[in-house]
Design a protein around this motif. Structure first.
Motif, mmCIF file in Angstrom:
data_model
loop_
_atom_site.group_PDB
_atom_site.id
_atom_site.type_symbol
_atom_site.label_atom_id
_atom_site.label_comp_id
_atom_site.label_asym_id
_atom_site.label_seq_id
_atom_site.Cartn_x
_atom_site.Cartn_y
_atom_site.Cartn_z
ATOM 1 N N HIS A 54 0.854 -1.190 0.034
ATOM 2 C CA HIS A 54 0.120 -0.296 -0.169
ATOM 3 C C HIS A 54 0.892 1.015 -0.050
ATOM 4 N N ASN A 55 0.575 2.251 -0.668
ATOM 5 C CA ASN A 55 1.471 3.562 -0.883
ATOM 6 C C ASN A 55 0.614 4.745 -0.785
ATOM 7 N N ILE A 56 1.473 5.778 -0.638
ATOM 8 C CA ILE A 56 0.580 7.185 -0.425
ATOM 9 C C ILE A 56 1.982 8.216 -1.025
ATOM 10 N N ILE A 57 1.423 8.805 -1.908
ATOM 11 C CA ILE A 57 2.198 10.029 -2.513
ATOM 12 C C ILE A 57 1.867 11.327 -2.252
ATOM 13 N N VAL A 58 2.828 12.257 -1.709
ATOM 14 C CA VAL A 58 2.413 13.453 -1.290
ATOM 15 C C VAL A 58 3.311 14.626 -1.839
ATOM 16 N N ASP A 59 2.855 15.762 -2.403
ATOM 17 C CA ASP A 59 3.855 16.824 -2.885
ATOM 18 C C ASP A 59 3.540 17.850 -1.770
ATOM 19 N N MET A 60 4.943 18.179 -1.049
ATOM 20 C CA MET A 60 4.873 18.966 0.012
ATOM 21 C C MET A 60 4.921 20.745 -0.139
ATOM 22 N N GLY A 61 4.716 20.866 -1.522
ATOM 23 C CA GLY A 61 4.307 22.252 -2.154
ATOM 24 C C GLY A 61 5.651 22.943 -2.250
ATOM 25 N N GLU A 62 6.768 22.447 -1.738
ATOM 26 C CA GLU A 62 8.300 23.146 -2.104
ATOM 27 C C GLU A 62 9.174 22.556 -1.547
ATOM 28 N N GLU A 63 10.314 22.755 -2.017
ATOM 29 C CA GLU A 63 11.530 21.692 -1.789
ATOM 30 C C GLU A 63 12.027 21.771 -0.437
ATOM 31 N N HIS A 64 12.542 20.961 0.175
ATOM 32 C CA HIS A 64 13.025 20.894 1.638
ATOM 33 C C HIS A 64 14.427 20.073 1.964
ATOM 34 N N VAL B 4 11.897 9.382 -2.259
ATOM 35 C CA VAL B 4 11.725 10.617 -2.508
ATOM 36 C C VAL B 4 12.011 11.144 -3.971
ATOM 37 N N SER B 5 11.549 12.487 -4.120
ATOM 38 C CA SER B 5 11.728 12.801 -5.624
ATOM 39 C C SER B 5 11.794 14.328 -5.480
ATOM 40 N N VAL B 6 12.534 15.012 -6.513
ATOM 41 C CA VAL B 6 12.276 16.382 -6.683
ATOM 42 C C VAL B 6 11.246 16.840 -7.491
ATOM 43 N N ASP B 7 11.045 16.133 -8.487
ATOM 44 C CA ASP B 7 9.716 16.444 -9.406
ATOM 45 C C ASP B 7 8.506 15.547 -9.604
ATOM 46 N N GLY B 8 8.532 14.390 -8.556
ATOM 47 C CA GLY B 8 7.292 13.489 -8.603
ATOM 48 C C GLY B 8 7.415 12.683 -9.643
ATOM 49 N N LYS B 9 8.450 12.660 -10.530
ATOM 50 C CA LYS B 9 8.270 11.580 -11.687
ATOM 51 C C LYS B 9 9.718 10.585 -11.356
ATOM 52 N N LYS B 10 10.606 11.142 -11.087
ATOM 53 C CA LYS B 10 11.740 10.332 -10.751
ATOM 54 C C LYS B 10 11.897 9.803 -9.597
ATOM 55 N N TRP B 11 11.894 8.527 -9.323
ATOM 56 C CA TRP B 11 12.151 7.927 -7.828
ATOM 57 C C TRP B 11 13.271 6.964 -7.893
ATOM 58 N N ASN B 12 14.380 7.417 -7.232
ATOM 59 C CA ASN B 12 15.433 6.550 -7.185
ATOM 60 C C ASN B 12 15.199 5.441 -6.068
ATOM 61 N N LYS B 13 16.530 4.945 -5.556
ATOM 62 C CA LYS B 13 16.468 3.847 -4.317
ATOM 63 C C LYS B 13 15.724 4.411 -3.107
ATOM 64 N N PRO B 14 15.241 3.574 -2.425
ATOM 65 C CA PRO B 14 14.608 4.171 -1.257
ATOM 66 C C PRO B 14 15.524 4.867 -0.139
ATOM 67 N N VAL B 15 15.330 6.045 0.151
ATOM 68 C CA VAL B 15 16.084 6.653 1.294
ATOM 69 C C VAL B 15 16.048 6.055 2.719
ATOM 70 N N LEU B 16 14.994 5.325 2.995
ATOM 71 C CA LEU B 16 14.610 4.642 3.962
ATOM 72 C C LEU B 16 13.895 3.283 3.878
ATOM 73 N N GLU B 17 14.120 2.022 4.483
ATOM 74 C CA GLU B 17 13.530 1.077 4.631
ATOM 75 C C GLU B 17 13.762 0.086 5.775
ATOM 76 N N GLY B 18 12.753 -0.713 6.175
ATOM 77 C CA GLY B 18 13.114 -1.439 7.497
ATOM 78 C C GLY B 18 11.943 -1.987 8.025
ATOM 79 N N VAL B 19 11.782 -1.966 9.312
ATOM 80 C CA VAL B 19 10.599 -2.402 10.114
ATOM 81 C C VAL B 19 10.050 -1.557 11.076
ATOM 82 N N LYS C 18 17.714 16.661 -0.619
ATOM 83 C CA LYS C 18 16.748 17.770 -1.233
ATOM 84 C C LYS C 18 15.395 17.276 -1.731
ATOM 85 N N VAL C 19 14.423 17.229 -1.482
ATOM 86 C CA VAL C 19 13.101 16.646 -2.028
ATOM 87 C C VAL C 19 11.880 17.557 -1.895
ATOM 88 N N ARG C 20 11.054 17.453 -2.610
ATOM 89 C CA ARG C 20 9.570 17.994 -2.900
ATOM 90 C C ARG C 20 8.585 16.908 -2.669
#
Length: 946
Positions: A847-857, A882-897, A913-915
């Protein structure tokens, strides 16, 4: 030689030996009906004590090897000056000098004046007035032996919380406007934290109806005056009820509101005029020796509260070095079997050098100041220091142990006395007080009905005191944050910064703790009860104590940040050990005690040398000690089977439990005054019924990577040294947001942000969360206010919680609309949650959820909170992309239990840096469906500077 002659010879020899070994006692007599030109015999006595003293001195010079007794017949002795004993008045061990009551008669030695020939006339329907001798000024009036009330607002009330009546508006402009001339009136107030009182003389009235004041020297812990606990007196316009009076000093007119039926023309009118009655005036080099005062009644002395200004080092006290019976420079002098009452200041005062002198079998009550006080010369100390927050730097410290000189009270006794209703004027007082003294024994005294402590030790200097077989109760009646017994130990080793104090001792050893003590203090075989504080209160820095065989009936035993306290074989009824902010390597030991309740720790991060082999009434208390505090490995729980708890006999009859903790029974019927005449009239404490309740749990809430909480009880207030319950306490240091830069310490209390008062944690959190740019934070740390400058939240170097108001849902794998939509995973409400579809069937992971944070952080951390109030369906394995443009998703920055828990879970991110972010649940603990309570990030803004 025949047998008859032989017998006569033996008798003659024995008679000669007897006469040679016996001393002749010279007796003088004094009577109010006598004359000083008389011989001072029983039939022709002297009239005054002063003349008798002169004759004693004269006779002693010619007959040094005779004991001398001065007998005072019954009646009133009005002194015009104190009786002063000098070194030349001294007796000796073999030939002492005694001033005593004759047989069972009652001599009253009065520091007052009887006003004769007064001519009363009506002033109005209720008030009478009369002229008094011109220039006579007095503040204490007695009518037919009963003390009257100086005109006051509010009126005298027996059951008031302080001062027998308090009014917040006593100095309001509206009230002051009704006073024509309040000059020489008095304004009394409690310390803001109720740590004693302060007193002022009114010197005038301004045009704007404010008064001018002088005074306020009566407390060493300066603060603003209490806003509600206050009153005024000696103001003519407040003379409005029965028994009140006022003296117009300009016209020498006395105004009085008598009760109905009182015949003023035949009433006995007396006023207090003297401060002291008997003064022993010697010195270390030339002391007064072996003089006793016995069986006298001492009354009618003036108030001395405006002279209370002598600061007692780093304690809370200032003091007036004077008493109605004043010992200074004495050896083996005694006040015995006397009654001291209706006194304005301290009853008995031992100032500077006194050795082997004592107060025995006396009844001390209705006293404006303290009952008995011992205070040494300030010049005996190596570092003269008066501020609680200041301690000499180690490189400035003189490491000489003990006092500089011998000019302090030592090896004196307060034994078998009844002391009650003291501190009727001053509130920073005690039944027995010790400061800069050594080896004082306080034993077999009943002490009760006092505004502050029954027995007080002001600092470690110089130790060796023994407190035993006392009965101390009904204490801290008008003040706060204190005990039936109280002590401080703010000595050379002690700093308010607890870490620094521990480091000092770690560097120099426990000898540093003992620099200002010649021997340990011992508190044993006493019974204490304090319903408004602690039964035994070893406060700031109190060190090197043995505390054992004590019955604590209400407030338990408090041990604040001190060292080398050994506490064993005590019983605490409806309470326990109150353990506050212990020092590292304190060397404290708590063993073989019986506690009906579990420990009450506040700010405890160090647990001394040994806390073990104690008995708790409840298993939960023992479990808490073992699992949460890591103490009491060999302690037990159960019923000690007290012999007769309802009647105060806490002898343990459960021998099995007693043996397990090493408990030793001690006498339960030897507390308090034992002199029959005093024991017959002495109160005893109410014995409480044992009530077993769940131990109090004082929890905080998780916030900004730490824990915060409100100040909710007297223990927390005391541990912080606060005057009230306001503020947000830092239980565990905050680390997130601005607190990654602003370093608050454990036990800090935030009281203000800019000018906004922080009354609780809700105020604190809302102030941090609002958009206002705050500049300062006022923090209470180590009983001192510090101001911290706050950084600008717009500073892109500070990792703050990322504002979710700009977040938008891009997509979700599924949601149970309309109640459990995906947006509820980031709505700032922990009580709502996102739930994946579960009807008509549960969709499987992932299950997943994708969110746009409105600006880069720049992300620093990720926080996950599971659905609250339910254990399913929780996510187990997860990934975060995480992604800067919402299109390109690289390897997960976190994974675990994720933990199967409602607790907040935090994961660090390596400043990327992400949005956009995508949170994905891969598996669950119980079901195919998933739920999320709240998702959050901490990070910094992306600077617009190029």
């Amino acid at each position: 030689m025949n047998k008859l002659k032989q017998s006569r010879f033996c008798i003659s020899i024995l008679l000669i030996v007897f006469l040679a070994s016996s001393s002749y006692a010279k007796d003088f007599y004094v009577s109010p009906s006598g004359k000083d030109k008389n011989k001072g015999t029983l039939k022709k006595p002297f009239a005054t004590i002063a003349h008798a003293q002169f004759k004693v001195r004269e006779y002693k010079a010619l007959n040094p090897s005779e004991e001398i007794n001065v007998y005072l017949r019954g009646g009133k002795y009005y002194l015009t000056t104190p009786v002063v004993f000098k070194a030349e008045d001294s007796g000796s061990e073999k030939y002492p000098i005694t001033y005593k009551a004759y047989n069972n008669e009652i001599p009253l030695v009065l520091g007052g004046i009887k006003l004769n020939g007064l001519k009363w006339e009506k002033h109005n329907d209720n008030i009478y007035k009369t002229k008094v001798p011109e220039g006579l000024i007095f503040e204490t009036l007695f009518v037919n032996d009963n003390q009257q009330t100086l005109a006051r607002y509010p009126n005298y009330t027996e059951d008031a919380p302080a001062f027998n009546g308090i009014a917040a508006d006593c100095l309001s402009k509206e009230r002051v406007a009704t006073w024509e001339d309040p000059t020489d009136g008095y304004f009394h107030a409690m310390h803001k934290a109720l740590w004693g009182g302060v007193h002022y003389r009114i010197t005038g009235k301004k045009n704007n109806n404010e008064v001018t004041l002088v005074g306020g020297t009566q407390n060493n812990r300066g603060s603003s005056k209490h806003a509600e606990y206050r009153f005024v007196e000696n103001i003519f316009e407040e003379l409005d009820t029965v028994n009140e009076w006022y003296l117009n000093r300009k016209t020498s007119e006395l105004f009085f509101y008598p009760k109905k039926g009182l015949d003023l023309n035949h009433a006995e009118i007396e006023v207090a005029a003297l401060e002291q009655l008997f003064v022993f005036d010697g010195s270390l080099e030339n002391p007064v020796k072996h003089i006793s005062i016995e069986g006298l009644t001492l009354k009618r002395t003036i108030r001395t509260f405006m002279k209370t200004a002598d600061r007692l080092l780093r304690s809370d006290w200032t003091i007036y070095r004077g008493g109605v019976v004043h010992f200074e420079g004495t050896e083996n002098c005694v006040l015995r079997d006397c009654k001291l009452t209706d006194l304005g200041g301290n009853a008995v005062f031992f100032n500077d050098y006194n050795k082997n002198s004592s107060v025995e079998g006396c009844h001390i009550y209705n006293v404006g100041g303290s009952g008995v006080a011992f205070v040494g010369d300030i010049n005996t100390v190596w570092h003269e220091n008066y501020n609680i927050g200041n301690a000499p730097e180690l490189d400035e410290l003189d490491f000489t142990r003990g006092p500089k000189t011998n000019n302090y009270p030592q090896h004196c006794q307060v034994d078998n006395n009844l002391i009650h209703n003291i501190g009727t004027v001053e509130k920073q007082t005690a039944g027995v007080h010790m400061s800069l003294s050594a080896y004082i024994t306080v034993s077999r005294n009943s002490i009760y009905d006092v505004p502050r402590s029954g027995i007080n030790i002001s600092e470690g200097k110089w130790g060796g005191h023994i407190l035993e077989y006392n009965d101390v109760f009904l204490t801290v009646q008008e003040t706060h944050d204190h005990g039936a017994f109280n002590s401080w130990g703010r000595d050379r080793y002690y700093t308010k910064n607890r870490g620094a104090a521990g480091e000092r001792v770690a560097k120099h050893g426990y000898d540093l703790v003992k620099l200002d003590m010649v021997a340990k203090n011992v508190i044993r075989n006493n019974r204490f009860r304090c319903d408004n504080g602690w039964d035994i209160d070893l406060d700031d820095g109190s060190a090197w104590y043995d505390v054992y065989n004590n019955v604590c009936l209400s407030g338990g035993i408090k041990l604040r940040d001190g060292m080398l306290r050994t506490v064993y074989n005590n019983v605490s009824i409806n309470n326990s050990m109150n353990l506050h902010v212990w020092l590292k390597n304190s060397g404290d030991t708590i063993q073989s005690n019986i506690n009906t309740h579990g420990y009450i720790p506040i700010g405890m991060r160090n647990w001394g040398s040994l806390v073990d082999s104690n008995l708790f009434f409840q298993k939960e208390s023992l479990d808490k000690a073992q699992t949460s505090y890591g103490t009491d490995e060999n302690s037990v729980y159960g019923d000690p089977m007290f012999a007769d708890a309802k009647n105060g006999d806490f002898t343990v009859t459960n021998t099995e439990l007693a043996e397990k903790i090493g408990w030793v029974n001690f006498p339960m019927d030897e507390f308090g005054v034992q002199k029959p005449a005093l024991k017959a009239i002495a109160k005893t404490p109410e014995i409480p019924e044992i009530t077993l309740t769940a131990d109090e749990v004082i929890e905080g809430i998780d916030y900004m990577g730490g824990v915060i909480k409100n100040i909710v009880n007297d223990g927390e207030k005391s541990a912080a040294g606060l005057p009230d319950y306001k503020g947000a306490k830092i239980v565990k240091g905050l680390t997130k947001g601005i607190f990654s830069v602003v370093k608050l310490q454990d036990d800090d209390v935030v009281l203000k942000i800019d000018n906004k008062e922080i009354t609780n944690i809700e105020d604190f959190m809302s102030s941090i969360a609002d958009d206002k740019t705050d500049k300062t934070m006022s923090v209470w740390r180590f009983q001192k206010m510090i101001v911290i400058n706050l950084p600008d939240p717009a500073d892109c170097n500070i990792p703050l919680e990322i504002d979710k108001s700009k977040w938008k849902l891009v997509s979700t794998s599924s949601e149970a609309a309309p109640d459990y939509t995906a947006k509820k995973a980031f709505d700032n409400d922990i009580n709502t949650f996102w739930h994946t579809e579960f009807e008509p069937k549960e969709l499987p992971f992932p299950h997943n959820i994708i969110v746009d944070m409105g600006e880069e952080h720049i992300l620093n951390s990720f926080e996950y909170l599971a659905r609250q109030g339910s254990s399913h369906p929780r996510i187990k394995d997860f990934k975060l992309f995480v992604s800067v443009d919402g299109k390109k998703w690289n390897k997960p920055v976190l994974e675990g239990v994720l933990k199967d828990s409602e607790d907040l879970q935090e994961f660090l991110i390596n400043k990327i840096k992400v949005r956009y972010f995508k949170f994905e649940g891969l598996s669950g603990y119980t079901r195919k469906a998933a739920s999320v309570g709240e998702l959050s990030f901490y990070g910094t803004c992306v600077s617009s500077k190029k």
